[in-house]
Design an enzyme around this catalytic site. Sequence first.
Site, PDB file in Angstrom:
ATOM      1  N   HIS A 172     -11.978   2.396  -9.259  1.00 20.35           N
ATOM      2  CA  HIS A 172     -12.149   1.004  -9.710  1.00 20.35           C
ATOM      3  C   HIS A 172     -13.528   0.427  -9.358  1.00 20.35           C
ATOM      4  CE1 HIS A 172      -8.087   0.770 -11.114  1.00 20.35           C
ATOM      5  NE2 HIS A 172      -7.550   0.938  -9.912  1.00 20.35           N
ATOM      6  N   ASP A 298       0.087   7.840  -8.976  1.00 22.36           N
ATOM      7  CA  ASP A 298       0.906   6.622  -9.030  1.00 22.36           C
ATOM      8  C   ASP A 298       1.539   6.389 -10.396  1.00 22.36           C
ATOM      9  OD1 ASP A 298      -1.560   6.099 -10.119  1.00 22.36           O
ATOM     10  OD2 ASP A 298      -1.944   4.278  -8.971  1.00 22.36           O
TER      11      ASP A 298
HETATM   12 ZN    ZN Z   1      -3.641   3.438  -9.647  1.00 15.76          ZN
END
Ligand code: ZN
Length: 355
Positions: A172, A298
């Site tokens: 990110h 995830d």
């Molecule tokens: Zn993630």
Amino acid sequence: MSRSLAVVVRSDACLLHVPGAEVWVGVSTPGTELPERAVRIEAALRGAGHRTVESTRHDDSVLLRVHDLRLVEHLRTVHERWMASPIPELVGQDRVVPYLMPTAGMLDGLPEREPTAVHAAAGRYCYDTMTLVGPGTWEAARAAVDVTLSAVDLVVAGEPLAYALARPPGHHVTRSAYGGSCYLNNAAVAAQALRDAGHERVAVVDVDAHHGNGTQAVFYERADVFYGSLHVDPGAGWFPHYTGFADETGRGDGAGANLNIPLAEGTGDDAWLGALDRVADAVAAHGCTALVVSLGVDAAAADPESPVQVSHDAYESAGRRLAALDLPTVAVQEGGYHLDTLGDLVAVTLRGLAG
Ligand SMILES: [Zn+2]
């Protein structure tokens, strides 16, 4: 290319970052990106028989081709500056948390000055309130870069598959802004290092449940690093909300070198693997000679952060399908938060990647 097992690169220093908390919609909750994640993953990989090696120290040269020097210097110094400020005593906050972000709209064309108060500086390079900086954050994030670069070294030296047990994760982080529980972009560093080692075209395939907005941003105008991602649809209300849409295909020289496949909430194995196949086909069509896998687990059904429902078998199958590209591969750990299953998820994916 024959592979049997991955070489796992690790460092104790990756455990030094302890989030303390995440602040989400103004509410402080316990963080989920915990040191225990790395402990569980390592235990599973040792159990699966992978060879484990310690990272070695690397200088900042590759890191600074990926990130703005100001972001790196900010992360290196901000916690110390925070602790020297009145804030810890005044309100008892020992983590760096932004309360003000100097957005383009706020400045309206005026130059961004260096603020006097460190609690104002905290928002200069951080775009959310979930990504707190504590006493060990810089050391851990920088260690994750060393882990990643050491994995690249192994692959450049001839290992077909190396896995960077990098923590905190990185996908990110853009060139000059961090967030999403990430501080430095390990996968982008891996791709740049493979380019520097002579690979003319490198692919990053991101299987984390969330769009890797940082990696996309770093390479968005470059043709030499292809970025492909399958992730929950940001348009359905999921982080990172502003990026990860299918019409983001690259800009300038990078036009056509970015592929996003947003997936509906609840997507299961077949559609997820179908999306992966599309990304793998694009990697092959792009003529890439090395692969970085942003290995977030995830997207697994058990994960508390995941709106996607992917099984262990599908993660292994994803590994096998990427192995079929027959490219030297560096897998870099991203997300994955369900402590009881994430080690096994990484292990089965590496088993698939080992072909
Ligand atoms: Zn993630």
